[in-house]
Motif scaffolding. Structure first.
Motif, short mmCIF file in Angstrom:
data_model
loop_
_atom_site.label_atom_id
_atom_site.label_comp_id
_atom_site.label_asym_id
_atom_site.label_seq_id
_atom_site.Cartn_x
_atom_site.Cartn_y
_atom_site.Cartn_z
N ARG A 54 -2.04 7.15 -12.21
CA ARG A 54 -3.13 7.08 -11.24
C ARG A 54 -4.46 6.88 -11.95
O ARG A 54 -5.34 6.16 -11.47
N LEU A 62 2.26 6.28 -7.22
CA LEU A 62 1.21 7.05 -7.89
C LEU A 62 1.40 8.55 -7.67
O LEU A 62 1.05 9.36 -8.53
N ALA A 63 1.97 8.91 -6.51
CA ALA A 63 2.26 10.33 -6.24
C ALA A 63 3.31 10.86 -7.21
O ALA A 63 3.25 12.03 -7.63
N GLU A 116 1.16 4.02 -3.14
CA GLU A 116 0.84 5.43 -2.97
C GLU A 116 2.02 6.33 -3.35
O GLU A 116 1.85 7.37 -3.98
N GLU A 117 3.22 5.91 -2.96
CA GLU A 117 4.41 6.70 -3.31
C GLU A 117 4.62 6.70 -4.81
O GLU A 117 4.98 7.73 -5.41
N TRP A 143 -4.84 3.30 -12.77
CA TRP A 143 -5.16 2.53 -11.57
C TRP A 143 -6.62 2.70 -11.17
O TRP A 143 -7.32 1.72 -10.88
N GLU A 144 -7.10 3.94 -11.17
CA GLU A 144 -8.47 4.20 -10.74
C GLU A 144 -9.49 3.66 -11.74
O GLU A 144 -10.62 3.35 -11.36
N ASP A 194 0.83 -1.21 0.00
CA ASP A 194 0.00 0.00 0.00
C ASP A 194 0.87 1.26 0.00
O ASP A 194 0.60 2.22 -0.73
N ARG A 195 1.91 1.25 0.82
CA ARG A 195 2.80 2.40 0.89
C ARG A 195 3.55 2.59 -0.44
O ARG A 195 3.65 3.70 -0.96
#
Length: 235
Positions: free
Chosen positions: A113, A106-107, A103-104, A116-117, A99-100
């Motif tokens: 992103r 995709l940022a 997120e890193e 992914w969405e 998860d971490r």
């Protein structure tokens, strides 16, 4: 094949699929799609496969354990028949702090992103380990789902297991997804896998449920073998 064609579904039909998800209203059945016949086929195939593939299970388990720190198996909560949640088991193919890492990533890559969405998948998923990439390419990571089949959480053939957020994307087609057990393989698996859009996946699942027969399950099972060997559309 004539039987399936009469209801608008052929497991051998390679024409482009419509993406419409409009379905007729239907009440959720008390029993899962296919009843005793489908469940009997599931138990027979899953029990036989687990017995024959026991040496492969041990080999893959050892490879996963030594490839990266963490457990051998990974259980993710999915939505099953009638809306019941269950742990969908796989050989772990990702790092434990996925998860971490996601997120890193995709940022730093906002363009991905959107991918992914929209699809809940990434072509270059930073969470996947090297051995995990091989397991996923040939669907070996999904073999523990044979245990889910014996437990009655899943079927050999059915819609792709989804999380609640994904089920919301099914819209009016959600009752059809909930009318059956999700499958290890399915019409999506043999029709392009990740090369299909999400709307097409929903359309495939809808078509599968509306046109189900024991024969169509057998055809999909037979078509799964070359689809997995080719690893086309897997990531």
């Amino acid at each position: 094949m004539a039987m399936m064609d009469s209801v608008g579904f052929s497991a051998f039909d390679e024409r482009p699929l419509p993406v419409s998800t409009t379905v007729t209203s239907a009440k959720e059945p008390a029993k899962a799609l296919g009843g005793i016949a489908k469940r009997g086929l599931d138990i027979l195939i899953a029990g036989t496969a687990l017995t024959l593939l026991a040496p492969l299970f041990l080999l893959v388990a050892a490879a996963v354990k030594f490839a990266s720190p963490g457990p051998i198996f990974y259980g993710h909560k999915r939505i099953g028949h009638g809306g019941a949640s269950f742990r969908c088991w796989k050989f772990r193919s990702m790092v434990t702090d996925g998860d971490r890492v996601l997120e890193e990533y995709l940022a730093k890559h906002p363009d991905e992103r959107d991918e992914w969405e929209t699809t809940r998948k990434l072509r270059n998923d930073p969470r996947v380990t090297r051995i995990g990439a091989v397991l996923r390419a040939y669907s070996v990571d999904e073999l523990p789902q044979l245990i889910n089949v014996l437990l009655g959480d899943m079927s050999i053939v059915g819609p792709r297991p989804v999380v609640q957020d994904e089920l919301d994307m099914y819209g009016e087609a959600a009752p059809l997804y909930l009318s059956t057990r999700p499958g290890i393989t399915g019409l999506w698996q043999v029709s392009g896998r990740s090369d299909t859009s999400y709307d097409q996946r929903v359309a495939l699942d809808t078509r599968y449920v509306q046109a189900w027969s024991l024969w169509s399950d057998l055809v999909i099972i037979l078509r799964t073998v070359p689809a997995v060997i080719s690893s086309k559309g897997s990531y």
